[in-house]
Design a protein around this motif. Structure first.
Motif, mmCIF file in Angstrom:
data_model
loop_
_atom_site.group_PDB
_atom_site.id
_atom_site.type_symbol
_atom_site.label_atom_id
_atom_site.label_comp_id
_atom_site.label_asym_id
_atom_site.label_seq_id
_atom_site.Cartn_x
_atom_site.Cartn_y
_atom_site.Cartn_z
ATOM 1 N N PRO A 219 0.826 -1.213 0.000
ATOM 2 C CA PRO A 219 0.000 0.000 0.000
ATOM 3 C C PRO A 219 0.863 1.267 0.000
ATOM 4 O O PRO A 219 1.936 1.294 0.587
ATOM 5 N N GLN A 220 0.373 2.309 -0.637
ATOM 6 C CA GLN A 220 1.145 3.534 -0.788
ATOM 7 C C GLN A 220 1.565 4.122 0.559
ATOM 8 O O GLN A 220 2.687 4.616 0.709
ATOM 9 N N VAL A 221 0.689 4.052 1.552
ATOM 10 C CA VAL A 221 1.035 4.621 2.860
ATOM 11 C C VAL A 221 2.197 3.856 3.506
ATOM 12 O O VAL A 221 3.041 4.447 4.185
ATOM 13 N N LEU A 222 2.259 2.551 3.278
ATOM 14 C CA LEU A 222 3.380 1.778 3.816
ATOM 15 C C LEU A 222 4.671 2.127 3.097
ATOM 16 O O LEU A 222 5.737 2.199 3.716
ATOM 17 N N LYS A 223 4.582 2.349 1.788
ATOM 18 C CA LYS A 223 5.774 2.770 1.041
ATOM 19 C C LYS A 223 6.266 4.123 1.565
ATOM 20 O O LYS A 223 7.469 4.334 1.752
ATOM 21 N N GLU A 224 5.336 5.039 1.808
ATOM 22 C CA GLU A 224 5.719 6.363 2.317
ATOM 23 C C GLU A 224 6.390 6.240 3.685
ATOM 24 O O GLU A 224 7.380 6.927 3.964
ATOM 25 N N PRO B 273 3.139 11.122 11.063
ATOM 26 C CA PRO B 273 2.426 11.865 10.023
ATOM 27 C C PRO B 273 1.816 10.961 8.954
ATOM 28 O O PRO B 273 0.709 11.229 8.463
ATOM 29 N N VAL B 274 2.516 9.892 8.597
ATOM 30 C CA VAL B 274 1.978 8.966 7.599
ATOM 31 C C VAL B 274 0.809 8.189 8.194
ATOM 32 O O VAL B 274 -0.206 7.949 7.520
ATOM 33 N N ILE B 275 0.932 7.785 9.449
ATOM 34 C CA ILE B 275 -0.155 7.067 10.124
ATOM 35 C C ILE B 275 -1.402 7.946 10.188
ATOM 36 O O ILE B 275 -2.522 7.483 9.920
ATOM 37 N N GLN B 276 -1.228 9.214 10.512
ATOM 38 C CA GLN B 276 -2.360 10.144 10.562
ATOM 39 C C GLN B 276 -2.954 10.359 9.184
ATOM 40 O O GLN B 276 -4.176 10.432 9.016
ATOM 41 N N LYS B 277 -2.083 10.451 8.185
ATOM 42 C CA LYS B 277 -2.541 10.620 6.801
ATOM 43 C C LYS B 277 -3.397 9.447 6.360
ATOM 44 O O LYS B 277 -4.359 9.612 5.600
ATOM 45 N N ALA B 278 -3.047 8.256 6.838
ATOM 46 C CA ALA B 278 -3.788 7.051 6.458
ATOM 47 C C ALA B 278 -5.183 7.005 7.076
ATOM 48 O O ALA B 278 -6.005 6.169 6.688
#
Length: 236
Positions: free
Chosen positions: A33-38, A112-117
């Motif tokens: 998933p894109q969020v994991l890549k980020e 920040p990525v976790i929140q974005k997800a």
């Protein structure tokens, strides 16, 4: 935080770089998933990035979680949160994750990525050593057998102590996954080639592997993914 040395610097145990590249490029990264890549990219900037969960092992764990549909999970050892995010996006919308780590600064790298997800509401992050938190949870009778899944990737010297507590917190039929149970291959290496700190972890890991194999309370499978993951299913 000191990162214990391993026999093999690469956290993957595959001896062929070409084979590893094939696996990652054909079955792991295309489905990541894109969020994991980020989050993986953000983690790569940190000098301690080898501590991060392995994407290949996390892909396996995500599929396991989707089959289980767990509502309550525990994660011991978070670092920047790759495995935590993988768990959060693989569980139901109302799932709750108790995430324990001694260093919130690492967690904030990935926050920040976790929140974005959009899954931050699932996570209760506790900055603490794990054993006191587990003992506190066990003081409440309602917590016993109430967790569906647990993932352990923290202080390797305490793996058996974590196991004894998780065997009370995780329900019968629930799953516990332990990371780094092959410790860079050092569990099968000549002890003379392992440094003092790495040797202590290696010996502890060898003993843990023997103890978990002899534990009649669980079904087990040690999968050579990443640095080795041991999957336990509580049977009583």
């Amino acid at each position: 935080m000191e990162l214990p040395t391993r026999i093999i610097p690469n956290p993957h145990l595959l001896q062929s770089d070409d084979l590893l590249k094939h696996i990652m490029e054909t079955t792991v990264y295309p489905r990541e998933p894109q969020v994991l890549k980020e989050l993986r990219d953000a983690t790569a900037k940190d000098p301690r990035s080898p501590m991060a969960a392995d994407p290949h092992a996390s892909q396996f764990m995500s599929m396991l979680l989707k089959m289980m549909n767990p509502k309550r999970t525990i994660e011991i050892g978070v670092y920047t949160g790759y495995s935590l995010l993988a768990t959060a996006i693989s569980t139901p919308p109302d799932a709750k994750i108790t995430a324990i780590d001694t260093n919130r600064e690492f967690y904030e790298i990935g926050l920040p990525v976790i929140q974005k997800a959009g899954i931050g509401h699932k996570i209760e992050f506790i900055e603490s050593e794990a054993l006191p938190v587990l003992d506190e949870l066990l003081k409440k009778e309602a917590n016993e057998g109430s967790y569906d899944f647990a993932y352990v990737d923290a202080d390797k010297l305490n793996y058996w102590n974590y196991h004894e507590r998780l065997m009370k917190l995780v329900k019968v039929g629930g799953i516990i996954v332990y990371d780094n149970t092959l410790w860079g291959g050092s569990v099968a290496a000549d002890p003379a080639t392992v440094g003092h700190r790495g040797g202590a972890v290696t010996q502890s890991t060898i003993q843990f592997n023997k103890s978990i194999a002899a534990d009649p309370r669980v079904d087990i499978s040690l999968a050579p993914l990443g640095d080795g993951i041991t999957v336990c299913r509580r049977i009583y």
